[in-house]
Design a protein around this motif. Sequence first.
Motif, PDB file in Angstrom:
ATOM      1  N   PRO A 185       0.619   9.738 -16.630  1.00 29.15           N
ATOM      2  CA  PRO A 185      -0.762  10.217 -16.539  1.00 29.15           C
ATOM      3  C   PRO A 185      -0.918  11.722 -16.733  1.00 29.15           C
ATOM      4  CG  PRO A 185       0.149  10.022 -14.339  1.00 29.15           C
ATOM      5  CD  PRO A 185       1.248   9.612 -15.298  1.00 29.15           C
TER       6      PRO A 185
ATOM      7  N   GLN B  96       2.454   1.762  -3.444  1.00 28.39           N
ATOM      8  CA  GLN B  96       1.469   2.307  -4.376  1.00 28.39           C
ATOM      9  C   GLN B  96       1.249   3.791  -4.127  1.00 28.39           C
ATOM     10  OE1 GLN B  96      -1.953  -0.210  -3.764  1.00 28.39           O
ATOM     11  NE2 GLN B  96      -1.186  -1.838  -5.109  1.00 28.39           N
ATOM     12  N   GLN B  97       1.180   4.156  -2.845  1.00 27.19           N
ATOM     13  CA  GLN B  97       1.007   5.563  -2.480  1.00 27.19           C
ATOM     14  C   GLN B  97       2.210   6.386  -2.936  1.00 27.19           C
ATOM     15  OE1 GLN B  97       0.114   6.072   1.674  1.00 27.19           O
ATOM     16  NE2 GLN B  97      -0.012   8.309   1.539  1.00 27.19           N
TER      17      GLN B  97
ATOM     18  N   GLN C 226       4.192   5.702  -5.443  1.00 26.51           N
ATOM     19  CA  GLN C 226       4.130   5.806  -6.901  1.00 26.51           C
ATOM     20  C   GLN C 226       3.136   6.881  -7.327  1.00 26.51           C
ATOM     21  OE1 GLN C 226       6.054   4.390  -8.985  1.00 26.51           O
ATOM     22  NE2 GLN C 226       5.050   4.529 -10.983  1.00 26.51           N
ATOM     23  N   GLN C 227       1.996   6.932  -6.656  1.00 29.55           N
ATOM     24  CA  GLN C 227       0.969   7.914  -6.998  1.00 29.55           C
ATOM     25  C   GLN C 227       1.458   9.342  -6.808  1.00 29.55           C
ATOM     26  OE1 GLN C 227      -2.247   6.697  -4.462  1.00 29.55           O
ATOM     27  NE2 GLN C 227      -2.848   4.967  -5.775  1.00 29.55           N
ATOM     28  N   ILE C 228       2.324   9.545  -5.827  1.00 30.57           N
ATOM     29  CA  ILE C 228       2.852  10.891  -5.575  1.00 30.57           C
ATOM     30  C   ILE C 228       3.976  11.235  -6.538  1.00 30.57           C
ATOM     31  CG2 ILE C 228       3.999  12.393  -3.889  1.00 30.57           C
ATOM     32  CD1 ILE C 228       2.661  10.712  -1.685  1.00 30.57           C
TER      33      ILE C 228
ATOM     34  N   GLN D  92       0.825  -1.205   0.000  1.00 31.47           N
ATOM     35  CA  GLN D  92       0.000   0.000   0.000  1.00 31.47           C
ATOM     36  C   GLN D  92       0.862   1.259   0.000  1.00 31.47           C
ATOM     37  OE1 GLN D  92      -2.619  -0.340   3.367  1.00 31.47           O
ATOM     38  NE2 GLN D  92      -3.798  -2.035   2.472  1.00 31.47           N
TER      39      GLN D  92
ATOM     40  N   VAL E 268       4.737  10.313  -9.526  1.00 29.34           N
ATOM     41  CA  VAL E 268       4.404  10.604 -10.928  1.00 29.34           C
ATOM     42  C   VAL E 268       3.831  12.012 -11.090  1.00 29.34           C
ATOM     43  CG1 VAL E 268       4.042   8.182 -11.520  1.00 29.34           C
ATOM     44  CG2 VAL E 268       2.094   9.564 -10.766  1.00 29.34           C
ATOM     45  N   LEU E 269       3.496  12.664  -9.985  1.00 27.24           N
ATOM     46  CA  LEU E 269       2.992  14.042 -10.043  1.00 27.24           C
ATOM     47  C   LEU E 269       4.121  15.070 -10.055  1.00 27.24           C
ATOM     48  CD1 LEU E 269       0.046  13.776  -7.465  1.00 27.24           C
ATOM     49  CD2 LEU E 269      -0.077  13.605  -9.961  1.00 27.24           C
TER      50      LEU E 269
END
Length: 423
Positions: A214, A98-99, A101-103, A95, A105-106
């Motif tokens: 993204p 994943q968190q 990675q989500q940050i 988890q 890529v921004l």
Amino acid sequence: MLQVNYIRENREKVLERLAVRNFKQPELVDELLQVDEKRRQVQTKLDAISAEANATAKQIGELMRKGEKQQAEQLKANSGAYKEQTKTLADELQQLEQQLQQIIVLLPNLPHSSVPKGISADDNEVALEHGDKPNLPENALPHWELAAKYDIIDFELGNKITGAGFPVYKGKGARLQRALINFFLDNAGKQGYREIQPPVVVNEDSGFGTGQLPDKEGQMYHIGVDNLYLIPTAEVPITNLYRDVIVKEEELPIRNCGYTPCFRREAGSYGAHVRGLNRLHQFDKVEIVQIAHPDSSYQVLEEMSSYVQSLLQALKLPYRVLSLCGGDMGFTSAKTYDMEVWCAAQKRWLEVSSVSNFETYQANRLKLRFKGKEGKPQLAHTLNGSALALPRIVASLLENNQTDQGIKIPAALVPYTGFEYID
């Protein structure tokens, strides 16, 4: 994509370089570091418990060999807790990853130290200007009127068939397109670029690898049934040839080029600045792409810039080179030069090429690495440039070269067109 280790070890520098970009979410850096710290703590706990579980398993095996079955069974019963703890920590670790990675890529790429600080195109620096602007008579026509006069490009017919931004090229207009494509490809070949004919649709992994996803979903045409995307540039499929690849150090730099149609949904505003060929949904472009060693990538960038300029010089087009400020650079770029040509009838500069060094940003997403004879693999640098995008080249050729006899074709193109004038 930035590397977490680099951000952790260079927090202040990262924030400083993001400020050059005028990045609006610097708080993401500390948010990322907090998640990374939790992730590392959980990883440490998981490693410790795994090591303890392995040691217990080894001890159980030794007891069984000694015939001390009762003690072994007791340890085995107690070791059941390890499995539960390991699963809980592994789920938490997943988890957090994943968190993370989500940050990450921004976060955009960090601008090179030579990139000027700025907010918009108004803050770009003119690196050089080349050629004399033609003096046209007062009745000179913009390219969209010339296209209608000589019946070589039909914007209304394209609108009928598809919609705005999809012109139809006819007769000498179509032959001029083909001539420019071949001219650009032949020159790229002479410069050591290997020609590639890639697909013009790509999957999500390819879009992510070069940074279109993204970040730019809204600018790309999406084929929903198959979950594929029409390419915005040949950079995407050509660079993705090297996704999950380790190349040999002695192969660098790797030079590829390719012609493709390009598709972008970004058009749609109104006014003279987007009329005719100034902004399209579909257009043709020859792209050059290099995979370079980190020690020489900025020398490669300058060489690519000079090469693009040589094409404009061969076509006798007045141009200027802009060094983009941080706020006007693309999300994935570390340094970008834009080449703009002068359109004499419109009396304005039009961008025809961007040449960029992405350093390791794309390579980290792509897992594109190189390895020497000794040492472990390391991330390569990727670069690309338009060489060149056709629509605005055609616009400037038509406007700048209009005469009483018709549109005069530059001498370098005549062997490709087979005619000297559009009349």
